[in-house]
Design a protein around this motif. Structure first.
Motif, PDB file in Angstrom:
ATOM      1  N   SER A 274       0.813  -1.218   0.000  1.00  0.00           N
ATOM      2  CA  SER A 274       0.000   0.000   0.000  1.00  0.00           C
ATOM      3  C   SER A 274       0.847   1.269   0.000  1.00  0.00           C
ATOM      4  O   SER A 274       0.337   2.347  -0.327  1.00  0.00           O
ATOM      5  N   HIS A 275       2.145   1.162   0.357  1.00  0.00           N
ATOM      6  CA  HIS A 275       3.007   2.342   0.357  1.00  0.00           C
ATOM      7  C   HIS A 275       3.517   2.711  -1.024  1.00  0.00           C
ATOM      8  O   HIS A 275       4.031   3.809  -1.234  1.00  0.00           O
ATOM      9  N   VAL A 276       3.375   1.818  -2.010  1.00  0.00           N
ATOM     10  CA  VAL A 276       3.843   2.096  -3.367  1.00  0.00           C
ATOM     11  C   VAL A 276       3.004   3.233  -3.953  1.00  0.00           C
ATOM     12  O   VAL A 276       1.773   3.189  -3.886  1.00  0.00           O
ATOM     13  N   PRO A 277       3.624   4.281  -4.522  1.00  0.00           N
ATOM     14  CA  PRO A 277       2.854   5.423  -5.030  1.00  0.00           C
ATOM     15  C   PRO A 277       1.728   5.037  -5.975  1.00  0.00           C
ATOM     16  O   PRO A 277       0.636   5.616  -5.915  1.00  0.00           O
ATOM     17  N   LEU A 278       1.953   4.061  -6.842  1.00  0.00           N
ATOM     18  CA  LEU A 278       0.914   3.642  -7.775  1.00  0.00           C
ATOM     19  C   LEU A 278      -0.301   3.101  -7.042  1.00  0.00           C
ATOM     20  O   LEU A 278      -1.451   3.423  -7.374  1.00  0.00           O
ATOM     21  N   ALA A 279      -0.073   2.284  -6.008  1.00  0.00           N
ATOM     22  CA  ALA A 279      -1.182   1.740  -5.218  1.00  0.00           C
ATOM     23  C   ALA A 279      -1.884   2.843  -4.439  1.00  0.00           C
ATOM     24  O   ALA A 279      -3.117   2.855  -4.320  1.00  0.00           O
ATOM     25  N   ARG A 280      -1.106   3.773  -3.917  1.00  0.00           N
ATOM     26  CA  ARG A 280      -1.688   4.856  -3.130  1.00  0.00           C
ATOM     27  C   ARG A 280      -2.594   5.742  -3.997  1.00  0.00           C
ATOM     28  O   ARG A 280      -3.704   6.114  -3.591  1.00  0.00           O
ATOM     29  N   VAL A 281      -2.126   6.073  -5.199  1.00  0.00           N
ATOM     30  CA  VAL A 281      -2.930   6.895  -6.107  1.00  0.00           C
ATOM     31  C   VAL A 281      -4.206   6.165  -6.501  1.00  0.00           C
ATOM     32  O   VAL A 281      -5.300   6.747  -6.529  1.00  0.00           O
ATOM     33  N   ALA A 282      -4.086   4.870  -6.810  1.00  0.00           N
ATOM     34  CA  ALA A 282      -5.268   4.087  -7.201  1.00  0.00           C
ATOM     35  C   ALA A 282      -6.278   4.030  -6.062  1.00  0.00           C
ATOM     36  O   ALA A 282      -7.496   4.136  -6.298  1.00  0.00           O
ATOM     37  N   ALA A 283      -5.803   3.868  -4.827  1.00  0.00           N
ATOM     38  CA  ALA A 283      -6.704   3.807  -3.681  1.00  0.00           C
ATOM     39  C   ALA A 283      -7.419   5.139  -3.467  1.00  0.00           C
ATOM     40  O   ALA A 283      -8.623   5.181  -3.177  1.00  0.00           O
ATOM     41  N   GLU A 284      -6.684   6.237  -3.609  1.00  0.00           N
ATOM     42  CA  GLU A 284      -7.288   7.551  -3.426  1.00  0.00           C
ATOM     43  C   GLU A 284      -8.393   7.797  -4.460  1.00  0.00           C
ATOM     44  O   GLU A 284      -9.469   8.304  -4.123  1.00  0.00           O
ATOM     45  N   ARG A 285      -8.135   7.436  -5.683  1.00  0.00           N
ATOM     46  CA  ARG A 285      -9.134   7.634  -6.736  1.00  0.00           C
ATOM     47  C   ARG A 285     -10.344   6.727  -6.509  1.00  0.00           C
ATOM     48  O   ARG A 285     -11.486   7.127  -6.706  1.00  0.00           O
ATOM     49  N   HIS A 286     -10.085   5.486  -6.099  1.00  0.00           N
ATOM     50  CA  HIS A 286     -11.184   4.555  -5.854  1.00  0.00           C
ATOM     51  C   HIS A 286     -12.052   5.055  -4.704  1.00  0.00           C
ATOM     52  O   HIS A 286     -13.289   5.026  -4.780  1.00  0.00           O
ATOM     53  N   ASP A 287     -11.417   5.541  -3.635  1.00  0.00           N
ATOM     54  CA  ASP A 287     -12.179   6.051  -2.490  1.00  0.00           C
ATOM     55  C   ASP A 287     -12.976   7.295  -2.870  1.00  0.00           C
ATOM     56  O   ASP A 287     -14.120   7.483  -2.414  1.00  0.00           O
ATOM     57  N   ALA A 288     -12.394   8.151  -3.701  1.00  0.00           N
ATOM     58  CA  ALA A 288     -13.091   9.368  -4.116  1.00  0.00           C
ATOM     59  C   ALA A 288     -14.344   9.030  -4.916  1.00  0.00           C
ATOM     60  O   ALA A 288     -15.409   9.633  -4.725  1.00  0.00           O
ATOM     61  N   VAL A 289     -14.224   8.050  -5.814  1.00  0.00           N
ATOM     62  CA  VAL A 289     -15.386   7.632  -6.613  1.00  0.00           C
ATOM     63  C   VAL A 289     -16.455   7.013  -5.710  1.00  0.00           C
ATOM     64  O   VAL A 289     -17.652   7.309  -5.849  1.00  0.00           O
ATOM     65  N   ALA A 290     -16.025   6.164  -4.775  1.00  0.00           N
ATOM     66  CA  ALA A 290     -16.973   5.518  -3.867  1.00  0.00           C
ATOM     67  C   ALA A 290     -17.684   6.556  -3.008  1.00  0.00           C
ATOM     68  O   ALA A 290     -18.913   6.478  -2.797  1.00  0.00           O
ATOM     69  N   ASN A 291     -16.968   7.555  -2.509  1.00  0.00           N
ATOM     70  CA  ASN A 291     -17.586   8.597  -1.692  1.00  0.00           C
ATOM     71  C   ASN A 291     -18.561   9.439  -2.500  1.00  0.00           C
ATOM     72  O   ASN A 291     -19.613   9.856  -2.001  1.00  0.00           O
ATOM     73  N   SER A 292     -18.199   9.696  -3.743  1.00  0.00           N
ATOM     74  CA  SER A 292     -19.083  10.482  -4.610  1.00  0.00           C
ATOM     75  C   SER A 292     -20.384   9.747  -4.874  1.00  0.00           C
ATOM     76  O   SER A 292     -21.471  10.332  -4.822  1.00  0.00           O
ATOM     77  N   ARG A 293     -20.288   8.453  -5.136  1.00  0.00           N
ATOM     78  CA  ARG A 293     -21.508   7.662  -5.376  1.00  0.00           C
ATOM     79  C   ARG A 293     -22.359   7.557  -4.131  1.00  0.00           C
ATOM     80  O   ARG A 293     -23.585   7.614  -4.198  1.00  0.00           O
ATOM     81  N   SER A 294     -21.685   7.456  -2.993  1.00  0.00           N
ATOM     82  CA  SER A 294     -22.428   7.393  -1.731  1.00  0.00           C
ATOM     83  C   SER A 294     -23.189   8.688  -1.486  1.00  0.00           C
ATOM     84  O   SER A 294     -24.343   8.693  -1.041  1.00  0.00           O
ATOM     85  N   ALA A 295     -22.539   9.813  -1.792  1.00  0.00           N
ATOM     86  CA  ALA A 295     -23.179  11.110  -1.615  1.00  0.00           C
ATOM     87  C   ALA A 295     -24.381  11.268  -2.544  1.00  0.00           C
ATOM     88  O   ALA A 295     -25.415  11.833  -2.162  1.00  0.00           O
ATOM     89  N   GLU A 296     -24.243  10.755  -3.766  1.00  0.00           N
ATOM     90  CA  GLU A 296     -25.353  10.835  -4.734  1.00  0.00           C
ATOM     91  C   GLU A 296     -26.566  10.037  -4.258  1.00  0.00           C
ATOM     92  O   GLU A 296     -27.714  10.456  -4.433  1.00  0.00           O
ATOM     93  N   ARG A 297     -26.300   8.878  -3.635  1.00  0.00           N
ATOM     94  CA  ARG A 297     -27.420   8.046  -3.149  1.00  0.00           C
ATOM     95  C   ARG A 297     -28.122   8.713  -1.986  1.00  0.00           C
ATOM     96  O   ARG A 297     -29.322   8.539  -1.788  1.00  0.00           O
ATOM     97  N   ARG A 298     -27.366   9.486  -1.185  1.00  0.00           N
ATOM     98  CA  ARG A 298     -27.981  10.170  -0.067  1.00  0.00           C
ATOM     99  C   ARG A 298     -28.825  11.360  -0.515  1.00  0.00           C
ATOM    100  O   ARG A 298     -29.770  11.766   0.090  1.00  0.00           O
TER     101      ARG A 298
END
Length: 413
Positions: free
Chosen positions: A389-413
């Motif tokens: 998880s410390h590898v920059p590529l993994a960290r960037v992918a996780a941040e983008r995935h979390d941002a998309v998930a949070n955005s979808r969660s906000a839309e459902r609310r």
């Protein structure tokens, strides 16, 4: 640079890698540990590494030039084994004591790349373990997405446990012709000309201590040379090969980076390296510039994060510095490498992720497009949040995935 010692080291296969990856504990995956910028250094987490002494006993000859190899085996041991059976690996790195799995996790290039492309271009299939401890075989037809993301993917989609490699017939002699260059610009012109040819078997060039030279080679049974710049070498793979990697002096720190650009863009890339490097690097006797040409097979897969993009022929330049262990020297070198990286991206190239690369979200998207988002999905669905998880590529992918998930969660609310 990360210097913290790992809490515990588990070597494979004795430690049952599937159980380790499925434990959910934070893990850092490591091959031989021959990497740059702390990529395989763990901080208060498990370090999972290979046990090379047990690897040779697990080799399997599958016929038709295919060999099933444990990922922990060194290229040195593998090539020695194959040569004794009349076979050879198409592309080998210049340092052979790295592990098979570790090198395939970054791509793998060498002097033979002018003919055979990257090492990952010659992988038939891999056995991959995900974050739940599930092991599966992946190839172009079976789990093809994991295959495409794992090779060159820095261990971000799991641990490569075994690989099936395609080999070529072993030829012991190589006819080498060396060319001296008066400048890096002259070297760049020569490399671009060689890149346009399709009859060269071996190529490398380097600048070290102010001397610039290139070597072009052909596998040949000739036993004589017509000029003083020519020689016939037996077993080029092992000629002068070091027993172990050289470590920098205690008052120095190693900062290495490689950049790969499409043929046609190399002169500009090398000019950028020269212009930036003269400030603090190229005059240092411990700095080396190293050049390779990479001609990929026509049917080579489009690996998500491999160092070579869509261009059929590319040229890579490595800038290998060993600088004073002071904040000022390290910061100056990082600044120079950062500018080289930016020029590489502007030239349509990619970095070799093994080295010093400051990868942020915007740059990752520019280089790899939608594959960054897809990596975040794969790491989530295969429960890989605790792996590398410390590898920059993994960290960037996780941040983008979390941002998309949070955005979808906000839309459902």
């Amino acid at each position: 640079m990360r210097h913290a010692a790992p809490r515990a080291v588990h070597r494979m296969p004795a430690a049952f890698p599937a159980a380790l990856l499925g434990s959910g504990r934070p893990l850092t995956l490591r091959g031989s540990g021959h990497s740059c910028d702390g990529q395989t250094v763990s901080e208060a987490e498990l370090l999972v590494t290979y046990e090379p002494d047990t690897a040779a006993r697990q080799l399997r000859d599958l016929g038709d030039g295919l060999f099933e190899v444990p990922a922990g085996m060194s290229w040195y041991g593998l090539e020695r084994h194959l040569n004794g059976r009349g076979r050879a690996i198409p592309v080998l790195p210049n340092y052979l004591h790295m592990s098979v799995g570790g090198t395939l996790s970054v791509g793998g290039v060498g002097v033979d790349s002018v003919r055979h492309g990257m090492q990952i271009d010659h992988v038939e299939r891999i056995q991959l373990i995900d974050g739940m401890g599930i092991s599966r075989w992946c190839s172009r037809t079976d789990n093809p997405e994991l295959f495409r993301f794992a090779l060159g993917g820095l261990g971000t989609v799991g641990l490569i446990e075994r690989v099936v490699l395609r080999t070529v017939g072993y030829r012991s002699r190589t006819h080498l012709h060396r060319v001296e260059h008066a400048s890096l610009a002259e070297l760049a012109d020569h490399a671009e000309r060689v890149a346009q040819r399709d009859d060269v078997d071996v190529y490398w060039a380097e600048m070290r201590r102010g001397r610039i030279s290139a070597t072009v080679g052909w596998h040949s049974e000739r036993t004589d040379c017509a000029s003083g710049n020519c020689e016939i070498t037996s077993d080029l793979t092992f000629a002068g090969h070091p027993v172990s990697a050289k470590t920098p002096p205690a008052d120095r720190v190693r900062l290495w980076a490689d950049y790969v650009v499409p043929a046609g863009q190399f002169s500009s890339m090398l000019a950028a390296v020269e212009g930036i490097g003269h400030r603090s690097l190229l005059d240092d006797p411990l700095t080396m510039v190293y050049v390779l040409i990479i001609r990929r097979p026509i049917d080579a897969p489009a690996f998500a994060f491999g160092p070579v993009g869509a261009a059929p022929v590319s040229i890579g330049v490595g800038l290998y510095a060993s600088v004073e262990r002071t904040p000022a020297a390290i910061d100056a070198t990082r600044s120079a490498l950062r500018e080289c990286f930016q020029h590489c991206c502007e030239s349509g190239g990619r970095p070799y992720l093994y080295g010093v690369t400051e990868l942020d979200a915007a740059t990752a998207e520019r280089l790899y497009g939608d594959d960054v988002d897809r990596l975040g999905h794969l790491r989530s669905s295969h429960r890989l949040h605790h792996v590398n998880s410390h590898v920059p590529l993994a960290r960037v992918a996780a941040e983008r995935h979390d941002a998309v998930a949070n955005s979808r969660s906000a839309e459902r609310r």
